[in-house]
Design an enzyme around this catalytic site. Structure first.
Site, mmCIF file in Angstrom:
data_model
loop_
_atom_site.group_PDB
_atom_site.id
_atom_site.type_symbol
_atom_site.label_atom_id
_atom_site.label_comp_id
_atom_site.label_asym_id
_atom_site.label_seq_id
_atom_site.Cartn_x
_atom_site.Cartn_y
_atom_site.Cartn_z
ATOM 1 N N CYS A 1 -1.332 6.201 10.408
ATOM 2 C CA CYS A 1 -0.074 5.645 10.866
ATOM 3 C C CYS A 1 -0.289 4.339 11.643
ATOM 4 C CB CYS A 1 0.568 6.689 11.764
ATOM 5 S SG CYS A 1 2.224 6.279 12.160
ATOM 6 N N CYS B 1 1.527 -2.067 15.484
ATOM 7 C CA CYS B 1 1.496 -1.865 14.035
ATOM 8 C C CYS B 1 0.756 -2.992 13.322
ATOM 9 C CB CYS B 1 2.930 -1.775 13.529
ATOM 10 S SG CYS B 1 3.048 -1.677 11.747
ATOM 11 N N CYS C 1 3.269 8.582 1.337
ATOM 12 C CA CYS C 1 3.871 7.626 2.265
ATOM 13 C C CYS C 1 4.068 6.323 1.490
ATOM 14 C CB CYS C 1 2.904 7.458 3.438
ATOM 15 S SG CYS C 1 3.455 6.285 4.651
ATOM 16 N N CYS D 1 6.283 -6.687 7.396
ATOM 17 C CA CYS D 1 7.409 -6.238 8.211
ATOM 18 C C CYS D 1 7.717 -7.256 9.294
ATOM 19 C CB CYS D 1 7.128 -4.884 8.836
ATOM 20 S SG CYS D 1 8.621 -4.173 9.553
ATOM 21 N N CYS E 1 6.685 -4.415 15.632
ATOM 22 C CA CYS E 1 6.227 -3.420 16.613
ATOM 23 C C CYS E 1 4.787 -3.763 17.004
ATOM 24 C CB CYS E 1 6.297 -2.019 16.019
ATOM 25 S SG CYS E 1 7.952 -1.613 15.417
ATOM 26 N N GLU F 1 0.828 -1.211 0.000
ATOM 27 C CA GLU F 1 0.000 0.000 0.000
ATOM 28 C C GLU F 1 0.861 1.261 0.000
ATOM 29 O OE1 GLU F 1 -2.543 -0.403 3.431
ATOM 30 O OE2 GLU F 1 -3.795 -1.927 2.472
HETATM 31 S S1 SF4 Z 1 6.045 0.315 12.716
HETATM 32 FE FE1 SF4 Z 1 5.347 -1.490 11.558
HETATM 33 S S2 SF4 Z 1 6.200 -1.241 9.511
HETATM 34 FE FE2 SF4 Z 1 7.345 0.153 10.898
HETATM 35 S S3 SF4 Z 1 9.103 -1.048 11.604
HETATM 36 FE FE3 SF4 Z 1 7.502 -1.361 13.126
HETATM 37 S S4 SF4 Z 1 6.439 -3.240 12.453
HETATM 38 FE FE4 SF4 Z 1 7.647 -2.497 10.723
#
Ligand code: SF4
Length: 382
Positions: free
Chosen positions: A365, A147, A133, A140, A144, A116
């Site tokens: 975000c 996220c 963005c 990923c 995190c 995306e």
């Molecule tokens: S915020 Fe999400 S996309 Fe960014 S590094 Fe952490 S897990 Fe990966």
């Protein structure tokens, strides 16, 4: 078509450094090739060196979408390029428009991978800024806890061509809205950790910065990282772009809970890298701080943050968590958010409370990846 010329062009392929993995039809993309390589390529193909520059300008300045539109080079060369290369942008599968003007793009790569990109128009201080963005991976692995992208558990690196192609695809889409809708800024804050795809991300940025092509000013491209410390040093050495850090905690204990990468690179090492980061005059490092209810939003945190970042030129973006169904973390009380901001300002910090953008289309975000289908095994588990 001259087959002799096509053969020469095919042979000249070897002069290109790091072509992205060829798509299934075998034609590599020219969208990830910098001007110097295109010039070398033109020479190797028996053409004048400046033909490489003309191809580059056609692709990134005039933004042609077919080889036939490269009318300043010979038909013979155009045909040979067409037979050898691809210049297709990632396919726009879906565009979702938010009530606030944000547009979220579901893009499909040649191998079927979905990722995306989000276009965010904004009028700030009388001038119009339209930020794109972009994603650097198709998921990923950094994990995190706040996220959505982390929950996808996929992390194919995007190639430089796919990264540049995102920019071109969105530019094409917003072009009918006129000059004021042009993409002015690029932030690597989409899906993925850009510094874990360092070679392709920096290659793409080099192409986007090139004054002969897309010509983005370096202050308008920002790379955001969760804190891949060795690559922060590399980035400062290799490119003049802006840096953003997703910080989100003021102690290692809390940061480890919400960003497991902290176990590998603790706060002390991250902060040392920020102190060493070469900043151009009047520039600051952006610190992103996602406020997580009851986790990192206390007044003690707000007092520790200025101390942690002392003597580093920063601006702090405060972002109350955009909740979604793949996290157990909570959005803080609004009164707590305001108190946190007040405390930072009381300590003289340049802190901005960010309004979430595109929340109604899951484009805010930490929310990216909602249009990416889950692998079947995970679908069954959720
Ligand atoms: S915020 Fe999400 S996309 Fe960014 S590094 Fe952490 S897990 Fe990966």
């Amino acid at each position: 078509m001259s087959s002799i010329h096509t053969e020469l062009v095919l042979k000249a392929l070897e002069s290109l450094d790091a072509l992205s993995a060829p798509p299934p039809d075998g034609r590599p993309s020219l969208l990830g090739v910098p001007i110097t390589e295109l010039e070398r390529f033109a020479e190797a193909a028996g053409e004048q060196r400046y033909r490489g520059r003309q191809i580059f300008q056609g692709l990134f300045h005039r933004r042609v979408t077919s080889f036939a539109d490269l009318t300043d080079i010979s038909k013979k060369l155009r045909d040979a390029l067409e037979a050898t290369f691809d210049i297709d942008r990632p396919k726009v599968e879906q565009v979702q428009a938010s009530t606030d003007g944000t547009r979220k793009y579901k893009l499909k790569a040649n191998d079927g991978s979905i990722f995306e990109a989000v276009y965010i128009p904004e009028v700030a201080r009388g001038s119009r800024t339209n930020t794109l963005c972009v994603s650097s991976q198709t998921g990923c692995a950094v994990g995190c806890k706040f996220c959505f992208t982390a929950s996808l558990k996929r992390n194919r690196n995007l190639s430089a061509a796919e990264i540049v192609g995102q920019v071109l695809a969105v530019r094409d889409d917003v072009a009918p809205f006129g000059e004021r809708a042009q993409v002015t800024n690029i932030v690597f804050m989409g899906m993925g950790e850009p510094l874990l795809n360092y070679a392709q991300v920096t290659r793409a940025i080099g192409i986007l910065l090139d004054p002969m092509g897309a010509a983005f000013p370096s202050k308008r491209i920002t790379v955001s990282t969760s804190g891949i410390v060795p690559r922060i040093y590399d980035l400062g050495r290799d490119l003049p772009t802006q840096l953003a850090i997703s910080l989100n905690a003021t102690t290692n204990a809390v940061r480890q809970q919400v960003m497991p990468i902290t176990k590998k690179w603790p706060l002390e090492e991250l902060i040392t890298a920020l102190r060493a980061y070469p900043l151009q005059p009047r520039r600051r490092i952006t610190i992103e701080y996602v406020l997580l209810g009851g986790v990192n939003d206390t007044i003690e945190d707000a007092r520790r943050l200025p101390h942690l970042l002392r003597d580093i030129p920063v601006k702090v973006n405060l972002l109350p968590l955009n909740a979604h169904d793949r996290t157990e973390l909570k959005t803080p009380e609004w009164s707590q958010v305001l108190a946190f901001e007040r405390e930072l300002k009381r300590h003289g910090m340049n802190a901005i409370l960010r309004r979430p953008r595109g929340r109604d289309i899951s484009a805010a975000c930490g929310q990216l990846g909602e249009t990416v289908p889950l692998p079947q095994s995970r679908e069954a588990a959720t």
